[in-house]
Write a protein that holds these residues in place. Structure first.
Motif, short mmCIF file in Angstrom:
data_model
loop_
_atom_site.label_atom_id
_atom_site.label_comp_id
_atom_site.label_asym_id
_atom_site.label_seq_id
_atom_site.Cartn_x
_atom_site.Cartn_y
_atom_site.Cartn_z
N ARG A 1 0.83 -1.21 0.00
CA ARG A 1 0.00 0.00 0.00
C ARG A 1 0.86 1.25 0.00
N HIS A 2 1.85 1.29 0.87
CA HIS A 2 2.72 2.46 1.00
C HIS A 2 4.13 2.23 0.47
N PHE A 3 4.54 1.00 0.31
CA PHE A 3 5.86 0.70 -0.23
C PHE A 3 5.86 -0.72 -0.78
N THR A 4 6.80 -0.98 -1.67
CA THR A 4 7.02 -2.34 -2.20
C THR A 4 8.51 -2.57 -2.32
N SER A 5 8.88 -3.83 -2.49
CA SER A 5 10.29 -4.15 -2.68
C SER A 5 10.80 -3.67 -4.04
N ASP A 6 9.89 -3.33 -4.95
CA ASP A 6 10.29 -2.82 -6.26
C ASP A 6 10.63 -1.33 -6.22
N THR A 7 10.22 -0.64 -5.15
CA THR A 7 10.42 0.80 -5.10
C THR A 7 11.30 1.25 -3.94
N SER A 8 11.67 0.33 -3.05
CA SER A 8 12.43 0.76 -1.88
C SER A 8 13.25 -0.39 -1.33
N THR A 9 13.92 -0.14 -0.22
CA THR A 9 14.65 -1.14 0.54
C THR A 9 14.17 -1.06 1.99
N PRO A 10 14.40 -2.10 2.80
CA PRO A 10 13.98 -2.02 4.20
C PRO A 10 14.60 -0.83 4.94
N TYR A 11 15.85 -0.54 4.66
CA TYR A 11 16.51 0.59 5.32
C TYR A 11 15.81 1.90 4.97
N PHE A 12 15.52 2.10 3.68
CA PHE A 12 14.84 3.33 3.26
C PHE A 12 13.44 3.40 3.87
N VAL A 13 12.75 2.27 3.94
CA VAL A 13 11.40 2.24 4.52
C VAL A 13 11.47 2.69 5.99
N GLY A 14 12.47 2.22 6.72
CA GLY A 14 12.63 2.62 8.11
C GLY A 14 12.89 4.11 8.25
N ARG A 15 13.76 4.64 7.42
CA ARG A 15 14.06 6.08 7.48
C ARG A 15 12.80 6.90 7.15
N LYS A 16 12.09 6.46 6.11
CA LYS A 16 10.91 7.20 5.69
C LYS A 16 9.82 7.15 6.76
N ALA A 17 9.65 5.98 7.38
CA ALA A 17 8.63 5.84 8.41
C ALA A 17 8.90 6.80 9.58
N ALA A 18 10.17 6.95 9.93
CA ALA A 18 10.52 7.87 11.01
C ALA A 18 10.34 9.32 10.56
N LEU A 19 10.82 9.63 9.35
CA LEU A 19 10.78 11.01 8.87
C LEU A 19 9.35 11.54 8.79
N GLN A 20 8.40 10.73 8.31
CA GLN A 20 7.05 11.24 8.15
C GLN A 20 6.41 11.58 9.50
N ASN A 21 6.83 10.89 10.55
CA ASN A 21 6.34 11.23 11.88
C ASN A 21 7.07 12.44 12.46
N PHE A 22 8.36 12.52 12.22
CA PHE A 22 9.11 13.69 12.68
C PHE A 22 8.60 14.95 11.99
N ALA A 23 8.18 14.83 10.72
CA ALA A 23 7.63 15.99 10.01
C ALA A 23 6.36 16.48 10.69
N ASP A 24 5.54 15.56 11.20
CA ASP A 24 4.34 15.97 11.92
C ASP A 24 4.69 16.71 13.21
N ILE A 25 5.74 16.26 13.88
CA ILE A 25 6.19 16.95 15.10
C ILE A 25 6.71 18.35 14.73
N GLU A 26 7.53 18.42 13.68
CA GLU A 26 8.06 19.71 13.23
C GLU A 26 6.94 20.67 12.84
N ALA A 27 5.89 20.13 12.21
CA ALA A 27 4.79 20.98 11.75
C ALA A 27 4.02 21.61 12.90
N MET A 28 4.19 21.13 14.12
CA MET A 28 3.60 21.74 15.30
C MET A 28 4.53 22.79 15.91
N GLY A 29 5.73 22.92 15.33
CA GLY A 29 6.71 23.83 15.89
C GLY A 29 7.52 23.22 17.01
N ALA A 30 7.49 21.88 17.10
CA ALA A 30 8.18 21.17 18.17
C ALA A 30 9.38 20.43 17.60
#
Length: 320
Positions: free
Chosen positions: A61-90
């Motif tokens: 749904r959000h990623f496949t082995s054809d478009t990413s790697t497990p390492y990239f998936v982990g980084r992206k999963a963290a970044l999208q949550n950190f972006a939500d924190i940043e968007a609050m000014g935190a």
């Protein structure tokens, strides 16, 4: 060089068992407070408030082995949550990782996901402090980010935009969607366009930009996760205002235009409806803060317009 694919072979989750799998996760993202029933976090600053955000990524749904790697998936999963924190000014101070995976999945996939989350957390000067693993039919990741909102200023919510404000943005717009289109097209990606692919696999956001914007007087903010028009419409709707974007501030750059020509796609589709760039988009009464640029203004007439006209597309990500 573009990297995709998930590792195969080696011991599986079933063969190692939960305890050893968790030990391997902790080895990839070490933290002194990870390993008990719960992590105890010290207040980062006096007079601070806790901010929390969580998102899920589902394989297929959000990623496949054809478009990413497990390492990239982990980084992206963290970044999208950190972006939500940043968007609050935190600022992020910790992350939790929960994973559901098939018992026969090689443990190296889990290790690489954990390493990706841990490395992204390290980029933000925080740590992976706990989580959970369980058996399931699909690979599903859920990252929860914990943040700290310091000082007395209000958080940057969707409700703070006012007529006369400047609309500001930090980060690229349209790159992630273009990168995904290149990966899915099955074409040889020219080296010059590889930054677009990288922007999809691991979006880039400069740590601390949300804190800077809030300190400079920003009043509202969100991140471009579902598409620029869709996300900025949220600010307009919740604040009860209109937003007038300037096309000359959003015009697709040379890379987007080249990708559009290669795939026969109008690059404006990626800019207006792509999402997943996690660009910080907000409003401020004065000048754009350091690291941000002006892309429009806030008006009384409700709705979102580009150069006074309806956007060519309001398409964006829809979960259902």
């Amino acid at each position: 060089m573009i990297e995709t694919g998930f590792p195969t072979g080696g011991p599986t989750l079933r063969e190692l068992g939960e305890r050893d799998v968790i030990k391997r996760i902790r080895a990839q993202a070490p933290s002194a407070v990870n390993g008990d029933d719960a992590a105890v976090l010290a207040p980062p600053t006096p007079n601070s408030r806790v901010v929390a955000a969580t998102d899920m990524l589902v394989q297929g749904r959000h990623f496949t082995s054809d478009t990413s790697t497990p390492y990239f998936v982990g980084r992206k999963a963290a970044l999208q949550n950190f972006a939500d924190i940043e968007a609050m000014g935190a600022r992020p101070i910790a992350a939790l990782l929960a994973v559901s995976a098939h018992p026969d999945m090689p443990v190296v996939v889990m290790e690489e996901i954990a390493r990706g989350v841990g490395d992204m957390a390290s980029d933000y000067a925080c740590e992976l402090v706990g989580g959970d693993v369980t058996s399931g039919d699909e690979l599903v990741l859920s990252v929860t980010a914990i943040g700290a909102l310091g000082g007395n200023r209000p958080p940057l919510t969707l409700a703070g935009a006012r007529p006369g404000h400047r609309v500001i943005a930090h980060g690229r717009i349209g790159y992630s969607a273009a990168g995904l289109a290149l990966l899915q097209a099955g074409v040889a990606v020219p080296p010059a366009l590889e930054p677009l692919v990288a922007a999809h696999q691991v979006p880039q956001l400069t740590p601390g930009r949300g804190v800077v914007a809030r300190a400079a007087g920003a009043c509202s903010m969100t991140d471009n996760s579902d598409g620029l028009i869709r996300d900025i419409s949220q600010i307009a709707e919740v604040s009860g205002v209109g937003i007038d974007l300037a096309s000359n501030a959003l015009t697709p750059d040379a890379l987007l235009r080249e990708a559009g020509e290669l795939l026969h796609i109008d690059p404006w589709e990626w800019v207006l409806g792509g999402g997943e760039d996690h660009t910080l988009v907000g409003t401020i009464e004065g000048s754009a803060p350091v690291g941000f640029r002006s892309i429009g203004t806030v008006s009384r007439k409700q709705g979102v317009r580009i150069d006074g006209a309806e956007p060519a597309t309001a398409r964006g990500w829809e979960s259902f």
